[in-house]
Write an enzyme that holds these catalytic residues in place. Structure first.
Site, PDB file in Angstrom:
ATOM      1  N   ASP A 119       0.742  -1.345  -0.141  1.00 42.35           N
ATOM      2  CA  ASP A 119      -0.002  -0.066   0.023  1.00 42.35           C
ATOM      3  C   ASP A 119       0.874   1.111  -0.010  1.00 42.35           C
ATOM      4  O   ASP A 119       2.043   1.266   0.404  1.00 42.35           O
ATOM      5  CB  ASP A 119      -0.751   0.032   1.254  1.00 42.35           C
ATOM      6  CG  ASP A 119      -2.057  -1.274   1.104  1.00 42.35           C
ATOM      7  OD1 ASP A 119      -2.028  -1.765   0.390  1.00 42.35           O
ATOM      8  OD2 ASP A 119      -2.741  -0.956   1.947  1.00 42.35           O
ATOM      9  N   ASP A 120       0.276   2.288  -0.458  1.00 36.93           N
ATOM     10  CA  ASP A 120       0.575   3.862  -0.071  1.00 36.93           C
ATOM     11  C   ASP A 120       1.747   4.258  -1.299  1.00 36.93           C
ATOM     12  O   ASP A 120       2.147   5.258  -1.028  1.00 36.93           O
ATOM     13  CB  ASP A 120       1.119   4.030   1.269  1.00 36.93           C
ATOM     14  CG  ASP A 120       0.506   3.623   2.441  1.00 36.93           C
ATOM     15  OD1 ASP A 120      -0.904   3.358   2.100  1.00 36.93           O
ATOM     16  OD2 ASP A 120       0.629   3.755   3.591  1.00 36.93           O
ATOM     17  N   HIS A 169       3.406  -2.340   3.206  1.00 37.46           N
ATOM     18  CA  HIS A 169       3.477  -1.108   2.786  1.00 37.46           C
ATOM     19  C   HIS A 169       4.886  -0.765   2.024  1.00 37.46           C
ATOM     20  O   HIS A 169       6.090  -1.392   2.005  1.00 37.46           O
ATOM     21  CB  HIS A 169       3.408  -0.080   3.957  1.00 37.46           C
ATOM     22  CG  HIS A 169       2.374  -0.043   4.460  1.00 37.46           C
ATOM     23  ND1 HIS A 169       1.878  -1.271   5.323  1.00 37.46           N
ATOM     24  CD2 HIS A 169       1.019   0.493   4.458  1.00 37.46           C
ATOM     25  CE1 HIS A 169       0.541  -0.908   5.921  1.00 37.46           C
ATOM     26  NE2 HIS A 169       0.170  -0.028   5.422  1.00 37.46           N
ATOM     27  N   HIS A 191      -5.910   2.972  -3.810  1.00 39.12           N
ATOM     28  CA  HIS A 191      -5.740   3.121  -2.452  1.00 39.12           C
ATOM     29  C   HIS A 191      -6.597   4.739  -2.138  1.00 39.12           C
ATOM     30  O   HIS A 191      -5.886   5.245  -1.463  1.00 39.12           O
ATOM     31  CB  HIS A 191      -4.546   3.054  -2.017  1.00 39.12           C
ATOM     32  CG  HIS A 191      -4.559   2.846  -0.586  1.00 39.12           C
ATOM     33  ND1 HIS A 191      -5.054   1.952   0.231  1.00 39.12           N
ATOM     34  CD2 HIS A 191      -3.303   3.241   0.302  1.00 39.12           C
ATOM     35  CE1 HIS A 191      -4.926   2.086   1.541  1.00 39.12           C
ATOM     36  NE2 HIS A 191      -3.768   2.727   1.597  1.00 39.12           N
ATOM     37  N   HIS A 226      -5.331   9.401   0.253  1.00 39.60           N
ATOM     38  CA  HIS A 226      -5.436   8.425   1.517  1.00 39.60           C
ATOM     39  C   HIS A 226      -5.942   9.226   2.769  1.00 39.60           C
ATOM     40  O   HIS A 226      -5.605   9.260   3.988  1.00 39.60           O
ATOM     41  CB  HIS A 226      -3.935   8.470   1.853  1.00 39.60           C
ATOM     42  CG  HIS A 226      -3.632   7.070   2.682  1.00 39.60           C
ATOM     43  ND1 HIS A 226      -3.733   6.961   4.196  1.00 39.60           N
ATOM     44  CD2 HIS A 226      -3.371   5.963   2.226  1.00 39.60           C
ATOM     45  CE1 HIS A 226      -3.588   5.680   4.552  1.00 39.60           C
ATOM     46  NE2 HIS A 226      -3.140   5.116   3.586  1.00 39.60           N
TER      47      HIS A 226
HETATM   48 ZN   LIG Z   1      -2.546   3.225   3.317  1.00 39.50          ZN
END
Ligand SMILES: [Zn+2]
Length: 278
Positions: free
Chosen positions: A38-39, A183, A89, A93
């Site tokens: 993620d991210d 992540h 995602h 955020h």
């Molecule tokens: Zn995230």
């Protein structure tokens, strides 16, 4: 509801978005697991994640942040061209649990259009920031034909516990059909990755993309009990919907050096990579 619960439709159709969040492949997932990151993307680190995956001939799924993808499209293109799956995602955020369906749809649509313009492929999966669910998000995802995907293995790598802890936590929780939450932008995660891949394979697991994982599953088994490690899980609280980044996040984040017109995203686009906070 707990991650690890089987919440899939009984008439699962792999090519269609699901009405319920997915925590892992239901039923007969086989010894297949999905690594998810993620991210990102994160210039300077995403390349290294991709290099490790390529060196081990492993595929994964990246849940990228829309505004970061727009800023660093070449990294998202690389993910896709190297056989990895790219999911959404959200745009920047934000916690969307309290956002109505119109607002959520705007966010998801903007992200999907951006990702699709980069990869040329439809976005099939959405992972809400912080794992925060709400009716608006679920409705928006359904309208956009994106399945909402959470996870059932969480080594909490965003707390920077060190590569050994990340590896041990994943291995302690993993099981057939697992969706493993990791992540981008985390040097400890990057360090853990090659060892983790080797260990998982030694235990007989095949690493696949989410599409492969979910299309390999058959009918869900009777309600799976959540793994022990997740007993402490609680849904994000209201307080977290207004969660502000701790200053340490900014100080530890090293924005990419400007070069060749590549500036760091403007401050208001951060905190991009805020980990799920529980
Ligand atoms: Zn995230």
């Amino acid at each position: 509801m707990l991650p690890g619960d089987t919440l899939r439709h009984s008439n699962f159709q792999p090519q269609e978005a699901q009405d319920q969040p997915i925590y892992r492949a239901a039923g007969k997932g086989g010894k297949r697991v999905a690594l998810t990151f993620d991210d990102g993307p994160y210039p300077g680190l995403t390349e290294q994640y991709l290099a490790v995956l390529e060196a081990h001939q492993a595929t994964a799924t990246f849940f990228v942040i829309g505004c970061r993808a727009e800023r660093y499209p070449h990294l998202v293109r690389d993910m896709s061209s190297k056989g990895h799956e790219v999911g959404s995602h959200s745009w920047q955020h934000a916690c969307l649990s309290k956002v109505n369906s119109l607002g959520a749809k705007e966010d998801l649509l903007r992200t999907a259009r951006t990702l699709e313009s980069i990869t040329g492929k439809p976005v099939r999966y959405f992972r809400p920031p912080y794992g925060a669910l709400g009716p608006g998000v679920m409705e928006a995802a359904r309208e956009l034909d994106e399945s909402v995907v959470l996870w059932n293995v969480d080594p909490r790598d965003w707390t920077n516990p060190g590569p050994q802890a990340i590896i041990q936590r994943v291995l302690a929780q993993v099981r057939d059909g697992s969706i493993i939450l990791l992540h981008e932008g985390r040097p400890g995660t990057l360090q853990a990755l090659p060892i983790l891949i080797r260990e998982l394979r030694q235990q007989g697991y095949e690493l696949v993309t989410l599409s492969e994982l979910l299309s390999s599953s058959e009918k869900p088994s009777a309600a799976a009990s959540p793994p022990q490690k997740e007993k402490g899980y609680r849904p994000p609280s209201v307080k977290e919907t207004t969660y502000q980044p701790p200053s340490v996040s900014r100080t530890t984040y090293s924005p990419p050096q400007a070069g060749a017109g590549d500036k760091a995203p403007p401050a208001e686009q951060f905190p991009a990579p805020l980990p799920p906070k529980r």
